[in-house]
Design a protein around this motif. Structure first.
Motif, PDB file in Angstrom:
ATOM      1  N   VAL A 202       0.992  -1.291  -0.017  1.00 59.99           N
ATOM      2  CA  VAL A 202      -0.017   0.103  -0.084  1.00 59.99           C
ATOM      3  C   VAL A 202       0.884   1.241  -0.006  1.00 59.99           C
ATOM      4  O   VAL A 202       0.570   2.298  -0.720  1.00 59.99           O
ATOM      5  CB  VAL A 202      -0.980  -0.007   1.168  1.00 59.99           C
ATOM      6  CG1 VAL A 202      -1.810   1.169   1.267  1.00 59.99           C
ATOM      7  CG2 VAL A 202      -2.172  -1.265   1.289  1.00 59.99           C
TER       8      VAL A 202
ATOM      9  N   SER B  37       0.587   4.147  -2.608  1.00 64.79           N
ATOM     10  CA  SER B  37       0.321   5.489  -2.426  1.00 64.79           C
ATOM     11  C   SER B  37       1.130   6.389  -2.743  1.00 64.79           C
ATOM     12  O   SER B  37       0.962   7.627  -3.376  1.00 64.79           O
ATOM     13  CB  SER B  37       0.089   5.670  -0.688  1.00 64.79           C
ATOM     14  OG  SER B  37       1.390   5.381  -0.164  1.00 64.79           O
ATOM     15  N   LYS B  38       2.440   5.962  -2.942  1.00 61.75           N
ATOM     16  CA  LYS B  38       3.418   7.018  -3.239  1.00 61.75           C
ATOM     17  C   LYS B  38       3.449   7.246  -4.894  1.00 61.75           C
ATOM     18  O   LYS B  38       3.776   8.194  -5.458  1.00 61.75           O
ATOM     19  CB  LYS B  38       4.969   6.640  -3.026  1.00 61.75           C
ATOM     20  CG  LYS B  38       4.947   6.660  -1.452  1.00 61.75           C
ATOM     21  CD  LYS B  38       5.242   8.083  -0.883  1.00 61.75           C
ATOM     22  CE  LYS B  38       5.265   7.995   0.580  1.00 61.75           C
ATOM     23  NZ  LYS B  38       5.050   9.439   1.202  1.00 61.75           N
TER      24      LYS B  38
ATOM     25  N   LEU C 210      -1.651   6.930  -5.530  1.00 56.65           N
ATOM     26  CA  LEU C 210      -2.838   6.918  -4.822  1.00 56.65           C
ATOM     27  C   LEU C 210      -2.363   7.724  -3.545  1.00 56.65           C
ATOM     28  O   LEU C 210      -2.485   6.949  -2.562  1.00 56.65           O
ATOM     29  CB  LEU C 210      -3.370   5.543  -4.482  1.00 56.65           C
ATOM     30  CG  LEU C 210      -3.976   4.924  -5.790  1.00 56.65           C
ATOM     31  CD1 LEU C 210      -4.255   3.276  -5.549  1.00 56.65           C
ATOM     32  CD2 LEU C 210      -5.295   5.528  -6.535  1.00 56.65           C
ATOM     33  N   PRO C 211      -2.197   9.026  -3.563  1.00 59.98           N
ATOM     34  CA  PRO C 211      -1.650   9.664  -2.241  1.00 59.98           C
ATOM     35  C   PRO C 211      -2.794   9.583  -1.380  1.00 59.98           C
ATOM     36  O   PRO C 211      -4.196   9.568  -1.513  1.00 59.98           O
ATOM     37  CB  PRO C 211      -1.522  11.118  -2.852  1.00 59.98           C
ATOM     38  CG  PRO C 211      -1.438  11.067  -4.472  1.00 59.98           C
ATOM     39  CD  PRO C 211      -2.369   9.702  -4.857  1.00 59.98           C
TER      40      PRO C 211
ATOM     41  N   ALA D  80      -3.571   7.003   0.570  1.00 61.79           N
ATOM     42  CA  ALA D  80      -3.781   5.458   1.071  1.00 61.79           C
ATOM     43  C   ALA D  80      -3.190   4.833   1.867  1.00 61.79           C
ATOM     44  O   ALA D  80      -3.450   3.810   2.601  1.00 61.79           O
ATOM     45  CB  ALA D  80      -3.950   4.627  -0.288  1.00 61.79           C
ATOM     46  N   ALA D  81      -2.013   5.661   2.217  1.00 63.39           N
ATOM     47  CA  ALA D  81      -0.831   5.025   3.145  1.00 63.39           C
ATOM     48  C   ALA D  81      -1.558   4.790   4.535  1.00 63.39           C
ATOM     49  O   ALA D  81      -1.003   4.256   5.491  1.00 63.39           O
ATOM     50  CB  ALA D  81       0.293   5.593   3.215  1.00 63.39           C
TER      51      ALA D  81
ATOM     52  N   GLY E 221      -1.337  11.995   5.093  1.00 69.80           N
ATOM     53  CA  GLY E 221      -1.532  11.651   3.914  1.00 69.80           C
ATOM     54  C   GLY E 221      -2.908  12.335   3.454  1.00 69.80           C
ATOM     55  O   GLY E 221      -2.955  13.172   2.655  1.00 69.80           O
TER      56      GLY E 221
ATOM     57  N   SER F 121      -3.900  15.646   1.490  1.00 72.95           N
ATOM     58  CA  SER F 121      -4.403  15.494   0.174  1.00 72.95           C
ATOM     59  C   SER F 121      -5.798  16.710   0.279  1.00 72.95           C
ATOM     60  O   SER F 121      -5.993  17.025  -0.887  1.00 72.95           O
ATOM     61  CB  SER F 121      -4.882  14.499  -0.061  1.00 72.95           C
ATOM     62  OG  SER F 121      -3.847  13.105  -0.245  1.00 72.95           O
TER      63      SER F 121
ATOM     64  N   GLN G  54     -10.609   5.088  -9.328  1.00 72.81           N
ATOM     65  CA  GLN G  54     -10.070   5.828  -8.015  1.00 72.81           C
ATOM     66  C   GLN G  54     -11.102   5.926  -7.129  1.00 72.81           C
ATOM     67  O   GLN G  54     -11.004   5.603  -5.962  1.00 72.81           O
ATOM     68  CB  GLN G  54      -9.572   7.313  -8.362  1.00 72.81           C
ATOM     69  CG  GLN G  54      -9.112   8.105  -7.313  1.00 72.81           C
ATOM     70  CD  GLN G  54      -7.739   7.867  -7.140  1.00 72.81           C
ATOM     71  OE1 GLN G  54      -7.084   7.432  -7.963  1.00 72.81           O
ATOM     72  NE2 GLN G  54      -7.243   8.316  -5.930  1.00 72.81           N
TER      73      GLN G  54
ATOM     74  N   GLU H 243     -10.708   4.293  -3.532  1.00 71.36           N
ATOM     75  CA  GLU H 243     -10.675   5.016  -2.252  1.00 71.36           C
ATOM     76  C   GLU H 243     -11.773   4.535  -1.267  1.00 71.36           C
ATOM     77  O   GLU H 243     -11.597   4.465   0.033  1.00 71.36           O
ATOM     78  CB  GLU H 243     -11.181   6.574  -2.710  1.00 71.36           C
ATOM     79  CG  GLU H 243     -10.022   7.293  -3.296  1.00 71.36           C
ATOM     80  CD  GLU H 243     -10.357   8.750  -3.567  1.00 71.36           C
ATOM     81  OE1 GLU H 243     -11.662   9.013  -3.301  1.00 71.36           O
ATOM     82  OE2 GLU H 243      -9.513   9.608  -4.150  1.00 71.36           O
TER      83      GLU H 243
ATOM     84  N   VAL I 251     -10.060   1.655   0.531  1.00 73.95           N
ATOM     85  CA  VAL I 251      -9.149   2.084   1.668  1.00 73.95           C
ATOM     86  C   VAL I 251      -9.835   2.709   2.762  1.00 73.95           C
ATOM     87  O   VAL I 251      -9.406   2.500   4.002  1.00 73.95           O
ATOM     88  CB  VAL I 251      -8.202   2.988   1.035  1.00 73.95           C
ATOM     89  CG1 VAL I 251      -7.508   3.847   1.919  1.00 73.95           C
ATOM     90  CG2 VAL I 251      -7.250   2.300  -0.023  1.00 73.95           C
TER      91      VAL I 251
END
Length: 247
Positions: A18, A22-23, A26-27, A29-30, A154, A158, A227, A231, A234
């Motif tokens: 993940v 995320s990096k 998908l910013p 998601a971490a 994150g 975001s 997306q 999301e 997550v």
């Protein structure tokens, strides 16, 4: 490390994957990785262990998006972020492992709740220099605190970048530089507070290939996955993880 079960290693590997995703694509998601690591490892150690993997992911994010950052936004955020980092370090210096677990859970739930509320209400941020300064102070200090205590900034950041209506590449580039700088800045604090341990470093060495593979896969799937669906998954798993940590 010998005390970790097969299920625990699976959870850590999923968390590392993940982080890579995320990096790269998908910013935010971490937060799921934060919950997974804190569920498997002692809460304080999980904070330091995941930090090193986040820095590995930051390298890939910079390689992909380093030329698209908004430097003025980073400078505007810097003072508040430093205040938040110091506040988080002070909290970690005095908090017990149980309190750190609870704080991680509360932060994750709060971030998810605010994110969903803003989306449901269709919130429009204020405009003008004063509104920008207030937003930078609020989001920057909260981002600094949450990233120091739980590596969970994150979603917070975001929301700030989304509110600023950043173009996609500027969003990804500014986010990449923000977290690369912040995560490296956190290293001395984490070492001083004993959050980074020899056992944690060994775990990281095992999981680094997972982060790298997931980051490369993330670059490939960017734009090919829904997306909205990702999301939702997550957010749901993050809530489950946070509730587990809380109780």
């Amino acid at each position: 490390m010998s005390d970790l079960s097969v299920l625990a290693w699976v959870a850590l590997a999923v968390g590392a994957a993940v982080i890579g995703l995320s990096k790269a694509a998908l910013p935010g998601a971490a937060t799921l990785a934060v919950a997974l690591f804190a569920a498997v490892l002692p809460a304080r150690q999980s904070t330091g262990t995941i930090l090193l993997l986040l820095i590995v992911g930051d390298v890939f994010a910079l390689l992909a998006y380093r030329r698209h950052a908004d430097l003025r936004t980073l400078l505007r955020l810097a003072p508040a972020v430093v205040v938040g980092l110091i506040g988080g370090a002070v909290f970690l210096a005095f908090a017990s492992d149980a309190w750190v677990r609870r704080m991680i859970a509360v932060i994750l739930l709060a971030v998810v709740a605010v994110t969903l509320l803003r989306r449901w209400r269709g919130h429009e941020p204020g405009t003008g220099p004063r509104a920008h300064r207030v937003a930078a102070a609020v989001y920057g200090s909260l981002g600094g605190f949450t990233t120091m205590v739980a590596n969970a900034a994150g979603p917070v950041m975001s929301m700030y970048f989304i509110a600023g209506r950043f173009p996609v590449k500027a969003f990804l580039g500014t986010t990449a530089w923000f977290f690369a700088i912040v995560n490296v800045t956190k290293l001395p604090f984490s070492i001083f507070l004993g959050l980074i341990t020899p056992q944690g470093v060994l775990i990281d060495l095992i999981l680094v290939p997972v982060v790298v593979a997931a980051a490369l896969f993330g670059r490939w799937i960017a734009g090919r996955i829904s997306q909205q669906l990702f999301e939702r998954i997550v957010i749901a798993l993050t809530v489950i993880g946070a509730v587990y940590l809380l109780f």
